[in-house]
Motif scaffolding. Structure first.
Motif, PDB file in Angstrom:
ATOM      1  N   THR A  46       0.820  -1.204   0.000  1.00 15.30           N
ATOM      2  CA  THR A  46       0.000   0.000   0.000  1.00 15.30           C
ATOM      3  C   THR A  46       0.857   1.258   0.000  1.00 15.30           C
ATOM      4  O   THR A  46       0.478   2.274  -0.558  1.00 15.30           O
ATOM      5  N   ALA A  47       2.026   1.190   0.604  1.00 21.04           N
ATOM      6  CA  ALA A  47       2.906   2.362   0.668  1.00 21.04           C
ATOM      7  C   ALA A  47       3.508   2.682  -0.684  1.00 21.04           C
ATOM      8  O   ALA A  47       3.785   3.836  -0.979  1.00 21.04           O
ATOM      9  N   SER A  48       3.698   1.685  -1.507  1.00 25.34           N
ATOM     10  CA  SER A  48       4.330   1.941  -2.797  1.00 25.34           C
ATOM     11  C   SER A  48       3.431   2.745  -3.726  1.00 25.34           C
ATOM     12  O   SER A  48       3.891   3.300  -4.708  1.00 25.34           O
ATOM     13  N   THR A  49       2.167   2.852  -3.390  1.00 19.25           N
ATOM     14  CA  THR A  49       1.247   3.615  -4.239  1.00 19.25           C
ATOM     15  C   THR A  49       1.133   5.075  -3.827  1.00 19.25           C
ATOM     16  O   THR A  49       0.501   5.852  -4.519  1.00 19.25           O
ATOM     17  N   PHE A  50       1.743   5.486  -2.693  1.00 18.79           N
ATOM     18  CA  PHE A  50       1.565   6.865  -2.269  1.00 18.79           C
ATOM     19  C   PHE A  50       2.234   7.850  -3.214  1.00 18.79           C
ATOM     20  O   PHE A  50       1.876   9.016  -3.243  1.00 18.79           O
ATOM     21  N   GLY A  51       3.178   7.382  -4.038  1.00 19.56           N
ATOM     22  CA  GLY A  51       3.834   8.257  -4.997  1.00 19.56           C
ATOM     23  C   GLY A  51       2.924   8.696  -6.129  1.00 19.56           C
ATOM     24  O   GLY A  51       3.215   9.652  -6.832  1.00 19.56           O
ATOM     25  N   SER A  52       1.802   8.025  -6.323  1.00 27.30           N
ATOM     26  CA  SER A  52       0.862   8.420  -7.363  1.00 27.30           C
ATOM     27  C   SER A  52      -0.353   9.151  -6.781  1.00 27.30           C
ATOM     28  O   SER A  52      -1.261   9.505  -7.508  1.00 27.30           O
ATOM     29  N   ASN A  53      -0.325   9.387  -5.479  1.00 33.45           N
ATOM     30  CA  ASN A  53      -1.441  10.034  -4.813  1.00 33.45           C
ATOM     31  C   ASN A  53      -1.406  11.541  -5.044  1.00 33.45           C
ATOM     32  O   ASN A  53      -0.382  12.187  -4.862  1.00 33.45           O
ATOM     33  N   LYS A  54      -2.536  12.123  -5.417  1.00 31.43           N
ATOM     34  CA  LYS A  54      -2.612  13.551  -5.734  1.00 31.43           C
ATOM     35  C   LYS A  54      -2.246  14.426  -4.543  1.00 31.43           C
ATOM     36  O   LYS A  54      -1.561  15.438  -4.690  1.00 31.43           O
ATOM     37  N   VAL A  55      -2.666  14.043  -3.342  1.00 27.76           N
ATOM     38  CA  VAL A  55      -2.352  14.829  -2.146  1.00 27.76           C
ATOM     39  C   VAL A  55      -0.844  14.921  -1.956  1.00 27.76           C
ATOM     40  O   VAL A  55      -0.301  15.989  -1.665  1.00 27.76           O
ATOM     41  N   VAL A  56      -0.162  13.802  -2.155  1.00 30.37           N
ATOM     42  CA  VAL A  56       1.291  13.773  -1.979  1.00 30.37           C
ATOM     43  C   VAL A  56       1.983  14.541  -3.095  1.00 30.37           C
ATOM     44  O   VAL A  56       2.887  15.349  -2.843  1.00 30.37           O
ATOM     45  N   LEU A  57       1.555  14.329  -4.326  1.00 31.02           N
ATOM     46  CA  LEU A  57       2.189  15.024  -5.446  1.00 31.02           C
ATOM     47  C   LEU A  57       1.977  16.531  -5.378  1.00 31.02           C
ATOM     48  O   LEU A  57       2.868  17.308  -5.738  1.00 31.02           O
ATOM     49  N   ASP A  58       0.821  16.963  -4.886  1.00 33.09           N
ATOM     50  CA  ASP A  58       0.543  18.390  -4.759  1.00 33.09           C
ATOM     51  C   ASP A  58       1.424  19.057  -3.701  1.00 33.09           C
ATOM     52  O   ASP A  58       1.530  20.277  -3.654  1.00 33.09           O
ATOM     53  N   ALA A  59       2.049  18.272  -2.851  1.00 31.82           N
ATOM     54  CA  ALA A  59       2.853  18.818  -1.756  1.00 31.82           C
ATOM     55  C   ALA A  59       4.320  19.034  -2.136  1.00 31.82           C
ATOM     56  O   ALA A  59       5.106  19.459  -1.296  1.00 31.82           O
ATOM     57  N   ARG A  60       4.688  18.784  -3.378  1.00 39.13           N
ATOM     58  CA  ARG A  60       6.101  18.873  -3.746  1.00 39.13           C
ATOM     59  C   ARG A  60       6.677  20.275  -3.552  1.00 39.13           C
ATOM     60  O   ARG A  60       7.791  20.425  -3.039  1.00 39.13           O
ATOM     61  N   ASP A  61       5.954  21.317  -3.939  1.00 51.04           N
ATOM     62  CA  ASP A  61       6.456  22.683  -3.747  1.00 51.04           C
ATOM     63  C   ASP A  61       6.611  23.005  -2.259  1.00 51.04           C
ATOM     64  O   ASP A  61       7.610  23.593  -1.841  1.00 51.04           O
TER      65      ASP A  61
END
Length: 106
Positions: A46-61
Motif C-alpha cells: 500500500t505504501a508503494s502507491t503513495f507516490g501516485s497520490n494527488k495529495v502527496v504530489l501536490d505537496a512537492r512545492d
C-alpha cells in the motif's frame, strides 16, 4: 517510477542534506537510517502507491520550501501529505524532514 529509483533518489537527497556533518561515519549512518525507513515504507504494497497520490504530489512545492528552510516553512499541502502518509502507514518511523525529502524524490 520504480521503487528502487525512489529509494536511490531519497538516499541521494538524504546524503546531500547531511553532507555538512562533521564525521563521514556519522553521515553514512544518517543516510543509512533514511534509506532503511524509506525501504520499509516503500516495500509495503500500500505504501508503494503513495507516490501516485494527488495529495502527496501536490505537496512537492511545499516540501521543497520545508527542506530548503530547514523545517521552518510548513505549507498546507505538505501538512496534508504528511497526515495522509502517516495515516496510510502508521508504523512508519520517519521524521517530517525525511518524508519531505522522499516527496521531493518522487
Amino acid at each position: 517510477m520504480k521503487i528502487r529509483s525512489v529509494i536511490l533518489a531519497a538516499g541521494l537527497v538524504g546524503f546531500s542534506a547531511m553532507a555538512s556533518a562533521s564525521s563521514f561515519i556519522g553521515t553514512t549512518n544518517a543516510v543509512g537510517n533514511v534509506l532503511v525507513n524509506m525501504a520499509e515504507a516503500l516495500g509495503d504494497s500500500t505504501a508503494s502507491t503513495f507516490g501516485s497520490n494527488k495529495v502527496v504530489l501536490d505537496a512537492r512545492d511545499d516540501a521543497a520550501s520545508f527542506v530548503g528552510s530547514d523545517g521552518q516553512v510548513r505549507g498546507v499541502n505538505l501538512e496534508a501529505a504528511l497526515g495522509h502518509i502517516r495515516h496510510q502507514m502508521p508504523e512508519l518511523q520517519a521524521t517530517d524532514m525525511q518524508l519531505a525529502e522522499a516527496i521531493l524524490a518522487l
